[in-house]
Write a protein that holds these residues in place. Structure first.
Motif, PDB file in Angstrom:
ATOM      1  N   UNK A 323      26.741  38.328  33.650  1.00 26.89           N
ATOM      2  CA  UNK A 323      27.392  39.369  34.367  1.00 26.89           C
ATOM      3  C   UNK A 323      28.079  38.458  36.146  1.00 26.89           C
ATOM      4  N   UNK A 324      27.293  37.484  36.255  1.00 23.52           N
ATOM      5  CA  UNK A 324      27.758  37.278  37.578  1.00 23.52           C
ATOM      6  C   UNK A 324      29.142  36.990  37.899  1.00 23.52           C
ATOM      7  N   UNK A 325      29.675  36.057  37.416  1.00 24.66           N
ATOM      8  CA  UNK A 325      31.381  35.884  37.727  1.00 24.66           C
ATOM      9  C   UNK A 325      31.784  36.967  37.489  1.00 24.66           C
ATOM     10  N   UNK A 326      31.705  37.793  37.091  1.00 21.40           N
ATOM     11  CA  UNK A 326      32.003  39.848  36.853  1.00 21.40           C
ATOM     12  C   UNK A 326      32.379  40.451  38.255  1.00 21.40           C
ATOM     13  N   UNK A 327      30.534  40.067  38.526  1.00 18.88           N
ATOM     14  CA  UNK A 327      30.905  40.585  39.393  1.00 18.88           C
ATOM     15  C   UNK A 327      31.580  40.620  41.123  1.00 18.88           C
ATOM     16  N   UNK A 328      31.893  39.360  41.029  1.00 19.87           N
ATOM     17  CA  UNK A 328      32.493  38.328  42.064  1.00 19.87           C
ATOM     18  C   UNK A 328      33.999  38.364  42.122  1.00 19.87           C
ATOM     19  N   UNK A 329      34.347  38.846  40.588  1.00 17.60           N
ATOM     20  CA  UNK A 329      36.145  38.359  40.183  1.00 17.60           C
ATOM     21  C   UNK A 329      37.023  39.348  41.064  1.00 17.60           C
ATOM     22  N   UNK A 330      36.682  40.224  41.179  1.00 16.18           N
ATOM     23  CA  UNK A 330      37.570  41.669  41.954  1.00 16.18           C
ATOM     24  C   UNK A 330      37.669  41.536  43.659  1.00 16.18           C
TER      25      UNK A 330
END
Length: 416
Positions: A323-330
């Protein structure tokens, strides 16, 4: 400025990834060392578990307080300069921690160390943004941030024998030396930024204070809080728990802790790839992953065997790390380049607040009830992350609309 050749651009990306990976590896190693030596500190300074947790949380207090100032400094003075100053300052305070002679001095040194490291994340993210294209950014950041989990593998394996042989102070002197090495490497070899291809914001009034007033970015910060509750609850207390509950010696604790950390490193990379593939859409990753995480945390807390504890703990770490990268992506795709420092600082702030609050709370719960109750309470983090994933925009264009920045030009890719 003329566009860089494809070969030159690829070289810039590769070198940037290697240097930032190394810097984050040392950054995370410096802060993880304290978790392994908490029992030693408790014995030497006669500290309760609550006080031991406070040593960890005071770092995060300073780290959290310096996130937004670090973003402001980054946007004003440049990402590379702030990165170098952060490396120098945290290496100095890491070394000074090795000279601590009391609980009070430990708190002061860890606070100063946290302040120095606190300005690094927004600077690091902006260094990456300046040297990558939006299409490759999350994949590259996933590779860089896998260093955090790798540090979780290396620190127990390397530091545990070092501490056993030379005492806990040697761990701080060694990691401080590594920080100086990385400082020199970045100063000498970090490439220049790539030519800008993303739209610039022309309304300067929306920078800094305008970013801080974006309600949507604080929802992403809350999502990071939930994720980080799990990460820091486990990272801080699992070494102490397996030593006390199962009588595992410190050197062997390192090997056990390395298992979930190694698996989490791979999960962070995969999470970055999924973010690039989905073009954001973080709920596709976060909702199922956090559901698995909550179930694994419950089973881990109920497990009566060391094998069960490690297996379910590893599953929880892997699922959460996706989940770490998906939190930052948008947010990183939706923010204008000149606002990335402050915007990323707000999101990372949520994680540091969790790092500040959770270790002492888990310590108090363990003292008052048991570690099983304490670990089960981390399921709350999975619930928070899931709810916030459902309440946030799922792509960069929606993020800009929600943040009131829809006047920005939309990259051609998003029109297709």
């Amino acid at each position: 400025m003329p566009a860089a050749s494809p070969q030159s651009a690829r070289r810039t990306v590769r070198i940037t990834i290697v240097l930032l990976f190394t810097a984050w590896l040392v950054d995370y190693a410096d802060r993880l060392v304290i978790n392994l030596i908490l029992p030693s500190l408790g014995a030497e300074f006669d500290l309760s578990r609550g006080q031991q947790g406070l040593i960890v949380s005071v770092f995060f207090l300073a780290y959290a307080l310096c996130q937004i100032p670090g973003g402001l400094l980054t946007d004003r003075y440049g990402a590379q300069r702030i990165t170098l100053w952060a490396l120098l300052a945290w290496s100095v305070f890491t070394a000074l921690t090795g000279f601590a002679w009391s609980f009070a001095v430990l708190l002061v040194m860890r606070f100063a160390f946290g302040a120095a490291e606190g300005i690094f994340p927004p600077a690091s993210l902006k260094v990456l943004v300046e040297r990558t294209t939006p299409e490759e950014r999350m994949g590259a950041n996933g590779l860089i941030m896998s260093s955090n989990a790798l540090a979780g593998v290396l620190v127990p394996i390397v530091v545990a024998p070092l501490v056993a042989a030379f005492g806990w102070r040697s761990a701080f002197f060694s990691t401080a030396a590594l920080g100086v090495f990385v400082l020199v490497a970045i100063r000498m070899w970090l490439p220049a930024p790539l030519p800008r291809t993303e739209p610039e914001r022309t309304t300067a009034g929306r920078r800094a204070g305008g970013v801080l007033r974006m309600g949507v970015i604080w929802r992403f910060s809350a999502m990071m809080f939930g994720y980080s509750m799990i990460v820091w609850g486990l990272n801080t207390w699992v070494p102490s728990y397996v030593g006390e509950e199962y009588g595992v010696p410190l050197a062997s604790v390192g090997a056990l802790v390395a298992i979930p950390a190694l698996a989490a490193a791979g999960a962070i990379v995969i999470g970055g790839r999924l973010s690039d593939r989905f073009g954001g859409q973080h709920r596709k990753v976060i909702v199922p992953s956090m559901t698995v995480t909550a179930a694994a945390l419950l089973l881990m807390s109920l497990s009566t065997s060391l094998t069960g504890f490690v297996v379910f703990g590893t599953l929880a770490s892997v699922a959460a790390s996706l989940c770490y990268m998906p939190i930052l992506a948008v947010p990183l795709g939706g923010l204008a380049a000149e606002d990335v420092g402050v915007g990323s600082a707000v999101i990372i702030l949520g994680g540091q607040v969790a790092g500040m609050a959770v270790p002492p709370v888990i310590g108090v719960l363990a003292d008052a009830f048991s570690f099983r109750v304490a670990f089960a309470s981390l399921m709350l983090g999975a619930a928070i992350a899931t709810v916030m994933a459902l309440l946030t925009p799922q792509d960069a264009a929606s993020f800009r609309t929600a943040s009131g920045a829809s006047d920005l030009p939309v990259p051609a890719k998003e029109h297709s």
